[in-house]
Scaffold this active site. Sequence first.
Site, short mmCIF file in Angstrom:
data_model
loop_
_atom_site.label_atom_id
_atom_site.label_comp_id
_atom_site.label_asym_id
_atom_site.label_seq_id
_atom_site.Cartn_x
_atom_site.Cartn_y
_atom_site.Cartn_z
CE1 TYR A 205 -3.24 -2.97 0.53
CE2 TYR A 205 -2.04 -3.39 2.56
CZ TYR A 205 -2.95 -3.79 1.61
OH TYR A 205 -3.56 -5.00 1.72
CE1 TYR B 191 -7.71 -6.45 2.42
CE2 TYR B 191 -6.98 -8.28 3.79
CZ TYR B 191 -6.78 -7.42 2.72
OH TYR B 191 -5.66 -7.56 1.94
CG ASP C 287 -11.08 -14.56 5.66
OD1 ASP C 287 -10.12 -15.10 6.24
OD2 ASP C 287 -10.98 -13.58 4.91
CE LYS D 111 -2.97 -11.49 7.41
NZ LYS D 111 -4.24 -10.99 6.91
#
Length: 425
Positions: free
Chosen positions: A18, A146, A247, A276
């Site tokens: 980003y 997200y 998720d 993750k």
Amino acid sequence: MISPEDLAFDAAHIWHPYTSLTHPLPVYAVESAEGCLLKLSDGRVLIDGMASWWACIHGYNHPRMNAAIAEQLSKMSHVMFGGITHQSAIDLSKQLVEMTPDVLETVFLSDSGSIAIEVALKMALQYWVGLEQPDRTQFVTVRGGYHGDTYHAMSVCDPVGGMHSLFASSLPKYLFADRPQIKFDQPWDESDFESLRSLVMQQEETVAAIVMEPIVQGAGGMHFYHPTYLKRVRELCDDVGCLLILDEIATGFGRSGKLFAMDHAGIVPDILCLGKALTGGYVTLGATMTTRSVAHGISACGVLMHGPTFMANPLACRVALESVRLVREMDWALQVGRIEAGLRRGLEAAKGLANVADVRVLGAIGVVEMVKPVDVAAMQREFVARGVWVRPFGKLVYVMPPFCISDEQIEGLTAAIVAVCASAS
Ligand SMILES: *Cc1c(COP(=O)(O)O)cnc(C)c1O
């Protein structure tokens, strides 16, 4: 020590997450990391509050994880998964099948969290083709979610705050209900579920799946919503006969105070995404798990059309196996409970600050929500000067440290957060 020339090269040539190459933000050179500490190349040492974005739950440079990956390296670092299998993929998948709810029986090992979501969405669509209901092509989710940065994952992220509004015109259009409002520990109110229920009821016949982050909305705002909401989601999926994709990429493996955040609601999805912390943050790996019946539906119309080059990479599988074994051997609930208590104690003082809108803690996740968006670069500098690594975004100053963080380090981390938030303009 990384030279000023190399840092200048970095700023001119290398993308960071980003960022812009015309207005690069400062980056800090890390030389090595150990336990809960990041060692900068100029010799400074920082307490890590981020676990490298939820991933490094056992800390850095862990002897057993190092040994596991070295053992695999000495055999083979990679081999194609098409027509070939290997022990590390089998052992890891066995562990995942064992530690997740009984009905989740099949495992697809992919490259990353975003890809685990892509695979889940494809699975859901192919499942309905297999069941000869090809009109079920809609995904429904809530605002504030997200699910990753790849193309189809973007289409189920928050359409406004989800960092992808730039691409909105070319993304598939899916259905967004209001974000859950009732917080984790507030009294439940059925009206909170009305938006999602009515949206799904209107589209009953075309919904392929509801996609949700269970309990914790992570990068979409760090909100902790009520477990009853999630129970209602499961009931609604059963009522209308659509699939539920959960998720758990950020929340899996103990982070929220339960092994999986869905355990707060006692529900089970049809498709589960992991990533993750799956490898303890060593390398990238995603997993998409399904029930036997979903797997059969998918297979009813042939093969599952997905097969990445690095599928089930042996180094990733072996180190993930070790991470999962460590989770199962350690008293993770004790550690997460200890961190939760420490974060609550340490962040309490932030509640009184005029520029702080909210302070919330769940499991090993601590959040200070500021009234206004923060100057990330300036705040980052303050944090580094105080010997901690915290990376704010938007209005959020938040931490999710490795589970091995000591009580003293938690105190250091929270004291720095309170001080830096207090002085933020
Ligand atoms: C980070 C994250 C993803 C994406 O994972 P990547 O490995 O960055 O692709 C998806 N969903 C959630 C909830 C996440 O936190």
